[in-house]
Design an enzyme around this catalytic site. Structure first.
Site, PDB file in Angstrom:
ATOM      1  N   CYS A  73       0.808  -1.224   0.000  1.00 19.50           N
ATOM      2  CA  CYS A  73       0.000   0.000   0.000  1.00 19.50           C
ATOM      3  C   CYS A  73       0.841   1.275   0.000  1.00 19.50           C
ATOM      4  O   CYS A  73       0.307   2.377   0.070  1.00 19.50           O
ATOM      5  CB  CYS A  73      -0.965  -0.033   1.169  1.00 19.50           C
ATOM      6  SG  CYS A  73      -2.112  -1.416   0.994  1.00 19.50           S
ATOM      7  N   GLU A 133       0.160   5.585  13.738  1.00 24.73           N
ATOM      8  CA  GLU A 133       0.607   6.754  12.970  1.00 24.73           C
ATOM      9  C   GLU A 133       0.493   8.031  13.815  1.00 24.73           C
ATOM     10  O   GLU A 133       1.359   8.910  13.739  1.00 24.73           O
ATOM     11  CB  GLU A 133      -0.221   6.896  11.682  1.00 24.73           C
ATOM     12  CG  GLU A 133       0.275   8.014  10.767  1.00 24.73           C
ATOM     13  CD  GLU A 133      -0.508   8.103   9.456  1.00 24.73           C
ATOM     14  OE1 GLU A 133      -1.554   7.449   9.335  1.00 24.73           O
ATOM     15  OE2 GLU A 133      -0.042   8.836   8.562  1.00 24.73           O
ATOM     16  N   LYS A 161      -8.785   8.555   2.809  1.00 27.55           N
ATOM     17  CA  LYS A 161      -9.415   7.221   2.751  1.00 27.55           C
ATOM     18  C   LYS A 161     -10.809   7.218   3.365  1.00 27.55           C
ATOM     19  O   LYS A 161     -11.590   6.303   3.112  1.00 27.55           O
ATOM     20  CB  LYS A 161      -8.523   6.185   3.430  1.00 27.55           C
ATOM     21  CG  LYS A 161      -7.214   5.934   2.680  1.00 27.55           C
ATOM     22  CD  LYS A 161      -6.373   4.844   3.339  1.00 27.55           C
ATOM     23  CE  LYS A 161      -5.053   4.624   2.611  1.00 27.55           C
ATOM     24  NZ  LYS A 161      -4.041   5.662   2.921  1.00 27.55           N
ATOM     25  N   HIS A 172      -9.508   2.729   0.654  1.00 33.08           N
ATOM     26  CA  HIS A 172      -8.074   2.467   0.514  1.00 33.08           C
ATOM     27  C   HIS A 172      -7.812   1.989  -0.916  1.00 33.08           C
ATOM     28  O   HIS A 172      -8.294   0.939  -1.316  1.00 33.08           O
ATOM     29  CB  HIS A 172      -7.669   1.407   1.527  1.00 33.08           C
ATOM     30  CG  HIS A 172      -6.188   1.251   1.668  1.00 33.08           C
ATOM     31  ND1 HIS A 172      -5.289   1.687   0.731  1.00 33.08           N
ATOM     32  CD2 HIS A 172      -5.447   0.707   2.678  1.00 33.08           C
ATOM     33  CE1 HIS A 172      -4.064   1.404   1.135  1.00 33.08           C
ATOM     34  NE2 HIS A 172      -4.131   0.820   2.319  1.00 33.08           N
ATOM     35  N   PHE A 199       1.656  -3.282   4.077  1.00 34.50           N
ATOM     36  CA  PHE A 199       1.951  -4.613   4.616  1.00 34.50           C
ATOM     37  C   PHE A 199       3.419  -4.922   4.333  1.00 34.50           C
ATOM     38  O   PHE A 199       3.976  -4.498   3.328  1.00 34.50           O
ATOM     39  CB  PHE A 199       1.079  -5.661   3.914  1.00 34.50           C
ATOM     40  CG  PHE A 199      -0.253  -5.881   4.583  1.00 34.50           C
ATOM     41  CD1 PHE A 199      -0.662  -5.127   5.677  1.00 34.50           C
ATOM     42  CD2 PHE A 199      -1.113  -6.863   4.110  1.00 34.50           C
ATOM     43  CE1 PHE A 199      -1.901  -5.348   6.290  1.00 34.50           C
ATOM     44  CE2 PHE A 199      -2.358  -7.099   4.723  1.00 34.50           C
ATOM     45  CZ  PHE A 199      -2.741  -6.335   5.804  1.00 34.50           C
TER      46      PHE A 199
END
Lengths: 82, 416
Positions: B166, B315, B336, B341, B400
């Protein structure tokens, strides 16, 4: 349906050309714009519909639509109209 | 971008195809108004899937961008990539390049899952017929998207596909900027594309419990930082920037959105799905350092924020750590929340959104953020868009595998 009209329909759908522009004398590459990938794809579709095998050696002689019609008719395997 | 102290890089074109619109301005307007594009999936049968909604592109007409007979060799991800690239190219007012420029013009696209839909069809075809169409390969191979774009736009230089899950789209932009900085390229078509809204991808992401399963309320299922957040929502689309060496852009009189000022990267080197705080922190610090600015110069953060329990809070903590006391003065929002996403395209679309925020001095709200969850305590833009001068902004993208990227953009010749 005749072999020609069935082949005409496949080519029209696959190459996205007007069916009326597909004539027995039409060259698959020069007139209808098929590249090597498109030819391979067409052969697969002919093989599956007409239950015939079209080996690479035979492909060299199948320049025009009428060549394909003759090849399939000679093998006596009209597509089952189902 | 200080490393190598080479050429400066500016953004001169943007092309967006997202669940809230086909085109850059329509997408941007929707985001500013807080209108989302998440809804029940219409394009295929979702029976049996745990998640039955997503951000689909509405009214997509690939024939508008691709010659109909060429569509046989393309999967959806490639069509979207071409669409966004053509839009960006038109926006940059570029036509046919001279041979000298074309040799130094390239394309790098971030794509993560790629042509999974083509493979889905191929497995069925193979089991029924025992052979595949010659187009299977061209549709399924991820790398063909940037090649197809190169054929259409005449980009004869650097060309590859970036895949870092991503973070792919952000990697594509960062590495493309580096290529211009170092002189490998003068002009780059850089971004990302993803068409992962299909049965295989949804089932796979459901299996790792990453997706929201709130089928009763799809439009509010993507809710970054909210107390009720429960997994991300897939969206499809593509975002492409035209990056250009600054002098080249100025000489041809191009309209410049902003400058690419810094790029930072890192890997958690820890776990495939579980994030660390340290990885995102290092990416942000590297980007800020690369931009040769102080953290306090950053006035907006477009966060990665996917609407997952762990990722969102992680985050927030990383941003607090990097910005210290300045963190409370930095508005943060999550695209998002409205488009979902976009996988490998997410970082590219969000980089574009960040560039538009700089251009207009407008920050879009985070939709569906009603009650921030425990520990989510930054200055979130929520409720409505905010008007504020944005000289410098940062965009985060993580993926990921623990891959992290940060991009820093600034107004042209901003006093920093």
């Amino acid at each position: 349906m005749t072999t020609f009209s069935q082949i005409q329909a496949i080519i029209a759908a696959d190459l996205r050309v007007d069916p009326a522009s597909i004539q027995p004398r039409s060259s698959l590459v020069q007139d209808l714009g098929a590249d090597s990938l498109a030819l391979t794809e067409l052969v697969i579709k002919f093989e599956r519909l007409f239950k015939v095998s079209i080996p690479d050696e035979a492909l060299r002689d199948l320049q025009r639509v009428e060549d394909v019609v003759r090849y399939i008719d000679e093998r006596g395997l009209q597509a089952a109209a189902r | 971008m200080k490393a190598g102290a080479g050429h400066r890089v500016v953004v001169t074109g943007i092309g967006l195809i997202t669940p809230v619109g086909i085109g850059t301005e329509v997408t941007w307007r929707s985001l500013l108004e807080g209108r989302g594009g998440i809804a029940p999936i219409r394009r295929f049968d979702t029976a049996g899937l745990l998640t039955r909604f997503a951000g689909e592109i509405k009214d997509w007409d690939a024939d508008a961008f691709v010659e109909p007979r060429k569509r046989r060799e393309m999967s959806r991800v490639i069509e979207l990539a071409i669409g966004a690239s053509v839009l960006a190219w038109q926006d940059a007012k570029l036509g046919t390049l001279s041979p000298g420029v074309a040799d130094r013009a390239g394309c790098v696209l971030g794509i993560s899952m790629g042509g999974m839909d083509a493979l889905e069809t191929a497995f069925t075809e193979l089991s029924v017929h025992g052979a595949l169409s010659p187009y299977t390969l061209l549709m399924a191979a991820t790398s063909l998207a940037s090649s197809q774009v190169a054929i259409r736009l005449g980009l004869r230089g650097l060309n590859y596909t970036a895949n870092s899950a991503c973070a792919s789209g952000a990697h594509a932009i960062g590495e493309s900027a580096r290529a211009i900085q170092h002189g490998t390229a003068t002009l780059m078509v850089a971004g990302g594309s993803e068409a992962w809204v299909n049965r295989v991808c949804i089932a796979a992401f459901n299996a790792v419990k990453a997706l929201s399963v709130n089928n009763d309320a799809p439009e509010s299922a993507s809710r970054p930082w909210d107390v009720d957040r429960a997994g991300f929502v897939m969206g499809e689309g593509a975002g492409v920037l035209v990056l250009e060496e600054r002098t080249h852009a100025l000489q041809r009189g191009a309209t410049i959105y902003c400058e690419v000022l810094g790029f930072g990267v890192s890997n958690d080197a820890f776990h495939v799905t579980q994030p660390t705080q340290d990885g995102p922190e290092r990416a942000m610090r590297m980007a800020i350092d690369d931009a040769q600015i102080e953290p306090s110069a950053v006035r907006y953060v477009n966060a990665h924020a996917t609407s997952t329990a762990l990722g969102d809070i992680n985050e927030v903590r990383a941003i607090r750590s990097v910005f210290g006391t300045h963190a409370d003065a930095v508005p943060v929002s999550a695209s998002k929340s409205m488009i979902g996403h976009l996988g490998g395209a997410a970082g590219a679309v969000e980089a574009a959104v960040t560039a538009l925020s700089i251009r207009d001095g407008r920050l879009h709200p985070t939709a569906n953020l009603v009650q921030p969850g425990k520990g989510c305590d930054l200055d979130f833009v929520m409720g409505a868009a905010r008007t504020q001068d944005v000289p410098v902004a940062l965009s985060n993208s993580f993926g990921f595998g623990g891959t992290n990227t940060s991009l820093v953009f600034s107004k042209m010749d901003a006093t920093l």
